[in-house]
Design a protein around this motif. Sequence first.
Motif, short mmCIF file in Angstrom:
data_model
loop_
_atom_site.label_atom_id
_atom_site.label_comp_id
_atom_site.label_asym_id
_atom_site.label_seq_id
_atom_site.Cartn_x
_atom_site.Cartn_y
_atom_site.Cartn_z
N LEU A 214 0.86 -1.18 0.00
CA LEU A 214 0.00 0.00 0.00
C LEU A 214 0.90 1.23 0.00
N PRO A 215 0.74 2.13 -0.98
CA PRO A 215 1.59 3.33 -1.05
C PRO A 215 0.93 4.52 -0.33
N ILE A 216 1.30 4.75 0.92
CA ILE A 216 0.72 5.85 1.69
C ILE A 216 1.58 7.10 1.43
N ASN B 56 -5.03 7.53 6.74
CA ASN B 56 -5.58 6.17 6.55
C ASN B 56 -5.85 6.01 5.05
N TYR B 57 -4.78 5.72 4.32
CA TYR B 57 -4.80 5.74 2.85
C TYR B 57 -5.95 4.94 2.23
N PRO B 58 -6.19 3.68 2.68
CA PRO B 58 -7.31 2.95 2.07
C PRO B 58 -8.64 3.66 2.29
N THR C 282 -13.92 4.97 7.60
CA THR C 282 -13.16 3.80 8.04
C THR C 282 -12.54 3.09 6.84
N SER C 283 -11.57 2.24 7.11
CA SER C 283 -10.86 1.54 6.04
C SER C 283 -11.70 0.42 5.46
N PRO C 284 -11.79 0.33 4.11
CA PRO C 284 -12.51 -0.80 3.52
C PRO C 284 -11.79 -2.13 3.74
N LEU C 285 -10.50 -2.08 4.15
CA LEU C 285 -9.74 -3.32 4.32
C LEU C 285 -10.12 -4.05 5.60
N ASP C 286 -10.33 -3.29 6.66
CA ASP C 286 -10.61 -3.92 7.96
C ASP C 286 -11.69 -3.21 8.76
N THR D 290 -5.27 -0.89 9.64
CA THR D 290 -5.46 0.42 10.29
C THR D 290 -4.59 0.53 11.55
N ARG D 291 -4.49 -0.56 12.29
CA ARG D 291 -3.67 -0.55 13.51
C ARG D 291 -2.17 -0.48 13.18
N VAL D 292 -1.78 -1.08 12.06
CA VAL D 292 -0.38 -1.02 11.62
C VAL D 292 -0.02 0.43 11.25
N ILE D 293 -0.94 1.12 10.57
CA ILE D 293 -0.69 2.53 10.21
C ILE D 293 -0.59 3.38 11.48
#
Length: 336
Positions: free
Chosen positions: A36-38, A91-93, A101-105, A122-125
């Motif tokens: 993911l390129p933030i 939160n790039y996604p 919120t993120s569509p990933l999680d 999201t927690r990793v970011i």
Amino acid sequence: MAASRITPTIDFEKNGKQTGFLKYPYSVHESAYGYLPIPIVCIKNGSGPTVLLSSGNHGDEYEGQVTLMKLIRELKPEQVQGRIIFLPAANYPAAMAGRRTSPLDMGNLNRSFPGDADGTPTRVIAHYIDTELLTRCQYAFDLHSGGSSLMYVPSAMATLVPGETERNAKVLELLNAFGAPMSYLSTQPMGADQTLGASAARRGAIALGTEMGGSGTVTPACLRVCEAGVRRVLKHLGVVPDMKVEPSKGTRLMQVGGADYYVYTPENGGVFEPLVELGDEVKAGQLAAAIHFSHTPWREPEIVKFEHDGIVLCKRIPGRTERGDCLFHLGSDYKP
Ligand SMILES: [Zn+2]
């Protein structure tokens, strides 16, 4: 604590203006060795404090994102004294999806701090921001707005920490320098210890936030407040000493207290009829909203009242509402 798996393509210690990405390895069906390129930008020159400017913490809040994208393109290294780190789509996604919120999680970044190196995206970011960015900063300005479901009187906001007199004085000084028409202080902010601002404070940085309008869009009026405010604090801190911007006209300092400053929908299945507007001055006991029931239209609407005196700082946007939705929140003039 584990080290982040995110690696920046830029060097935060290098002078000049660098644009690049935080590369977050993200191996999925469509892209086995993908990342993911933030987007991240660092402008460093001479000596001075480091300021983190972030937006897109919630992906559907656009005033801060537009403000930072414009500033990134405009600023030249020689204008900067110190270092500015820009994280315009934190939160790039979520930012790419235009969602809170993120569509990933389904992660809400501003409820994910201090994060987890091995957690959900999201927690990793959050963990990267906490361990790698906030540790480098003396100031962190996280630009929010009401997003899709809320509209705010454009405001800057901060949290005062009881007993930290010097820090609190600096916070008040910066709110005044930002110069939004209203600013508010919160002792128990939404998200409390899980926000970027809370993490910044734990790392010893001075944190400021905004609530710049909302409704899932951008208005020229809110954008003007946001852009001028950010430029004024950068000038005030001496990080961009020659920044061109109108001086601050000060701010009306408000406080948001406890649960009685908030108004919620009491029942399911309703249509929200607001009985006041943003910026109105209201009294405890005054009617706030009527909730009409589409499934039993002959039924009298449920009437919701304010429980505190104050100014309407925030209002719900969607017409449909369920029990538990926040309809309004108030602020009252700050009393130290
Ligand atoms: Zn937000």
